[in-house]
Design a protein around this motif. Structure first.
Motif, PDB file in Angstrom:
ATOM      1  N   SER A 289       0.808  -1.222   0.000  1.00  0.00           N
ATOM      2  CA  SER A 289       0.000   0.000   0.000  1.00  0.00           C
ATOM      3  C   SER A 289       0.838   1.267   0.000  1.00  0.00           C
ATOM      4  O   SER A 289       0.288   2.352  -0.064  1.00  0.00           O
ATOM      5  CB  SER A 289      -0.939   0.014   1.219  1.00  0.00           C
ATOM      6  OG  SER A 289      -1.876  -1.015   1.087  1.00  0.00           O
ATOM      7  N   GLY A 290       2.152   1.138   0.085  1.00  0.00           N
ATOM      8  CA  GLY A 290       3.011   2.318   0.059  1.00  0.00           C
ATOM      9  C   GLY A 290       2.878   3.052  -1.263  1.00  0.00           C
ATOM     10  O   GLY A 290       2.871   2.444  -2.317  1.00  0.00           O
ATOM     11  N   ALA A 291       2.758   4.357  -1.197  1.00  0.00           N
ATOM     12  CA  ALA A 291       2.523   5.153  -2.411  1.00  0.00           C
ATOM     13  C   ALA A 291       3.805   5.462  -3.174  1.00  0.00           C
ATOM     14  O   ALA A 291       3.762   5.837  -4.313  1.00  0.00           O
ATOM     15  CB  ALA A 291       1.821   6.448  -2.034  1.00  0.00           C
ATOM     16  N   SER A 292       4.959   5.314  -2.531  1.00  0.00           N
ATOM     17  CA  SER A 292       6.209   5.701  -3.194  1.00  0.00           C
ATOM     18  C   SER A 292       6.699   4.612  -4.139  1.00  0.00           C
ATOM     19  O   SER A 292       6.485   3.428  -3.893  1.00  0.00           O
ATOM     20  CB  SER A 292       7.286   5.991  -2.147  1.00  0.00           C
ATOM     21  OG  SER A 292       7.532   4.826  -1.397  1.00  0.00           O
ATOM     22  N   PRO A 293       7.359   5.028  -5.220  1.00  0.00           N
ATOM     23  CA  PRO A 293       7.926   4.031  -6.125  1.00  0.00           C
ATOM     24  C   PRO A 293       9.005   3.235  -5.388  1.00  0.00           C
ATOM     25  O   PRO A 293       9.659   3.755  -4.497  1.00  0.00           O
ATOM     26  CB  PRO A 293       8.535   4.853  -7.252  1.00  0.00           C
ATOM     27  CG  PRO A 293       8.316   6.264  -6.936  1.00  0.00           C
ATOM     28  CD  PRO A 293       7.594   6.370  -5.637  1.00  0.00           C
ATOM     29  N   SER A 294       9.143   1.997  -5.747  1.00  0.00           N
ATOM     30  CA  SER A 294      10.099   1.149  -5.034  1.00  0.00           C
ATOM     31  C   SER A 294      11.472   1.179  -5.689  1.00  0.00           C
ATOM     32  O   SER A 294      11.636   1.544  -6.846  1.00  0.00           O
ATOM     33  CB  SER A 294       9.591  -0.283  -4.999  1.00  0.00           C
ATOM     34  OG  SER A 294       9.543  -0.823  -6.305  1.00  0.00           O
ATOM     35  N   ARG A 295      12.435   0.793  -4.882  1.00  0.00           N
ATOM     36  CA  ARG A 295      13.808   0.609  -5.357  1.00  0.00           C
ATOM     37  C   ARG A 295      14.107  -0.877  -5.287  1.00  0.00           C
ATOM     38  O   ARG A 295      13.441  -1.602  -4.546  1.00  0.00           O
ATOM     39  CB  ARG A 295      14.775   1.386  -4.474  1.00  0.00           C
ATOM     40  CG  ARG A 295      14.606   2.898  -4.599  1.00  0.00           C
ATOM     41  CD  ARG A 295      15.550   3.581  -3.665  1.00  0.00           C
ATOM     42  NE  ARG A 295      15.042   3.328  -2.306  1.00  0.00           N
ATOM     43  CZ  ARG A 295      15.096   4.198  -1.320  1.00  0.00           C
ATOM     44  NH1 ARG A 295      15.669   5.348  -1.484  1.00  0.00           N
ATOM     45  NH2 ARG A 295      14.604   3.901  -0.143  1.00  0.00           N
ATOM     46  N   PRO A 296      15.107  -1.336  -6.011  1.00  0.00           N
ATOM     47  CA  PRO A 296      15.463  -2.747  -5.923  1.00  0.00           C
ATOM     48  C   PRO A 296      15.624  -3.173  -4.465  1.00  0.00           C
ATOM     49  O   PRO A 296      16.207  -2.461  -3.655  1.00  0.00           O
ATOM     50  CB  PRO A 296      16.788  -2.824  -6.675  1.00  0.00           C
ATOM     51  CG  PRO A 296      16.699  -1.701  -7.663  1.00  0.00           C
ATOM     52  CD  PRO A 296      15.950  -0.609  -6.944  1.00  0.00           C
ATOM     53  N   GLY A 297      15.067  -4.318  -4.145  1.00  0.00           N
ATOM     54  CA  GLY A 297      15.139  -4.833  -2.791  1.00  0.00           C
ATOM     55  C   GLY A 297      13.982  -4.410  -1.906  1.00  0.00           C
ATOM     56  O   GLY A 297      13.790  -4.956  -0.830  1.00  0.00           O
ATOM     57  N   GLU A 298      13.196  -3.434  -2.331  1.00  0.00           N
ATOM     58  CA  GLU A 298      12.038  -2.974  -1.566  1.00  0.00           C
ATOM     59  C   GLU A 298      10.765  -3.494  -2.218  1.00  0.00           C
ATOM     60  O   GLU A 298      10.737  -3.766  -3.410  1.00  0.00           O
ATOM     61  CB  GLU A 298      11.983  -1.445  -1.547  1.00  0.00           C
ATOM     62  CG  GLU A 298      13.109  -0.802  -0.795  1.00  0.00           C
ATOM     63  CD  GLU A 298      13.001   0.720  -0.818  1.00  0.00           C
ATOM     64  OE1 GLU A 298      12.106   1.265  -1.500  1.00  0.00           O
ATOM     65  OE2 GLU A 298      13.832   1.356  -0.160  1.00  0.00           O
ATOM     66  N   PRO A 299       9.680  -3.591  -1.435  1.00  0.00           N
ATOM     67  CA  PRO A 299       8.416  -4.021  -2.052  1.00  0.00           C
ATOM     68  C   PRO A 299       7.999  -3.056  -3.156  1.00  0.00           C
ATOM     69  O   PRO A 299       8.343  -1.879  -3.121  1.00  0.00           O
ATOM     70  CB  PRO A 299       7.416  -3.953  -0.896  1.00  0.00           C
ATOM     71  CG  PRO A 299       8.224  -3.964   0.338  1.00  0.00           C
ATOM     72  CD  PRO A 299       9.550  -3.337  -0.017  1.00  0.00           C
ATOM     73  N   PRO A 300       7.257  -3.553  -4.134  1.00  0.00           N
ATOM     74  CA  PRO A 300       6.791  -2.672  -5.214  1.00  0.00           C
ATOM     75  C   PRO A 300       5.900  -1.562  -4.680  1.00  0.00           C
ATOM     76  O   PRO A 300       5.191  -1.747  -3.700  1.00  0.00           O
ATOM     77  CB  PRO A 300       5.996  -3.605  -6.125  1.00  0.00           C
ATOM     78  CG  PRO A 300       6.128  -4.966  -5.578  1.00  0.00           C
ATOM     79  CD  PRO A 300       6.803  -4.913  -4.271  1.00  0.00           C
ATOM     80  N   GLY A 301       5.963  -0.412  -5.319  1.00  0.00           N
ATOM     81  CA  GLY A 301       5.098   0.702  -4.944  1.00  0.00           C
ATOM     82  C   GLY A 301       3.687   0.478  -5.457  1.00  0.00           C
ATOM     83  O   GLY A 301       3.436  -0.358  -6.314  1.00  0.00           O
ATOM     84  N   LEU A 302       2.759   1.240  -4.928  1.00  0.00           N
ATOM     85  CA  LEU A 302       1.360   1.121  -5.332  1.00  0.00           C
ATOM     86  C   LEU A 302       1.151   1.969  -6.586  1.00  0.00           C
ATOM     87  O   LEU A 302       1.423   3.154  -6.603  1.00  0.00           O
ATOM     88  CB  LEU A 302       0.446   1.616  -4.209  1.00  0.00           C
ATOM     89  CG  LEU A 302      -1.040   1.476  -4.447  1.00  0.00           C
ATOM     90  CD1 LEU A 302      -1.424   0.008  -4.546  1.00  0.00           C
ATOM     91  CD2 LEU A 302      -1.813   2.147  -3.327  1.00  0.00           C
ATOM     92  N   ASP A 303       0.670   1.322  -7.616  1.00  0.00           N
ATOM     93  CA  ASP A 303       0.350   2.034  -8.843  1.00  0.00           C
ATOM     94  C   ASP A 303      -1.169   1.985  -9.026  1.00  0.00           C
ATOM     95  O   ASP A 303      -1.867   2.928  -8.711  1.00  0.00           O
ATOM     96  CB  ASP A 303       1.084   1.404 -10.017  1.00  0.00           C
ATOM     97  CG  ASP A 303       0.956   2.187 -11.305  1.00  0.00           C
ATOM     98  OD1 ASP A 303       0.454   3.332 -11.272  1.00  0.00           O
ATOM     99  OD2 ASP A 303       1.345   1.658 -12.358  1.00  0.00           O
ATOM    100  N   THR A 304      -1.653   0.857  -9.455  1.00  0.00           N
ATOM    101  CA  THR A 304      -3.095   0.715  -9.648  1.00  0.00           C
ATOM    102  C   THR A 304      -3.764  -0.044  -8.499  1.00  0.00           C
ATOM    103  O   THR A 304      -4.985  -0.009  -8.374  1.00  0.00           O
ATOM    104  CB  THR A 304      -3.387  -0.075 -10.938  1.00  0.00           C
ATOM    105  OG1 THR A 304      -2.860  -1.399 -10.795  1.00  0.00           O
ATOM    106  CG2 THR A 304      -2.765   0.609 -12.141  1.00  0.00           C
ATOM    107  N   GLY A 305      -2.979  -0.750  -7.705  1.00  0.00           N
ATOM    108  CA  GLY A 305      -3.531  -1.574  -6.633  1.00  0.00           C
ATOM    109  C   GLY A 305      -3.897  -2.974  -7.102  1.00  0.00           C
ATOM    110  O   GLY A 305      -4.374  -3.794  -6.319  1.00  0.00           O
TER     111      GLY A 305
END
Length: 134
Positions: free
Chosen positions: A49-65
């Protein structure tokens, strides 16, 4: 995209299960795994549910859900619970590709919250034992 977790449980969980036999034991195990699976499902959805774009190694950011909403508990038996995302790209995000670093969201949910998952299982089994022994 299998990711597994072996639930060893505490002595209390083992004792509670040993107090049951046959169908009651299988039902307690299934109920416990269902509770643990729901915790995993919720943790994964929150992490996505995080709104920020992700970086490698982090969970994917929320785009469309779509990814977040596709995660669900598929099945639960007395010995196994299957929680899975239902998108074509989930596996690529979790494990990476030759062109993209992994952005895991399933494995961290299990690894970082093992205590919460086990607590849910133990509470549910204990409640089941109390309900049939009362």
């Amino acid at each position: 995209m299998p990711i597994s977790m072996t639930v060893r449980g505490s002595d209390t969980l083992r004792r509670n299960l040993q107090r049951l036999a046959g169908n009651e034991r299988r039902q307690a195990q299934a109920d416990g795994l269902e509770a643990g699976a729901r915790v995993v499902e919720t943790i994964i959805k929150v992490s996505l549910s995080g709104a920020s774009p992700s970086r490698p190694g982090e969970p994917p950011g929320l785009d469309t859900g779509f990814l977040r909403n596709s995660v669900q508990v598929d099945s639960v038996t007395p010995t196994e619970a299957i929680i899975a995302p239902h998108t074509d790209y989930a596996e690529h995000l979790e494990f990476g590709t030759s062109r993209m670093a992994a952005r895991p969201f399933m494995r961290p949910a299990v690894d970082e919250h093992e205590g919460e998952i086990l607590d849910a299982i133990e509470r549910t089994v204990a409640a089941f034992v109390e309900s049939v022994r009362a």
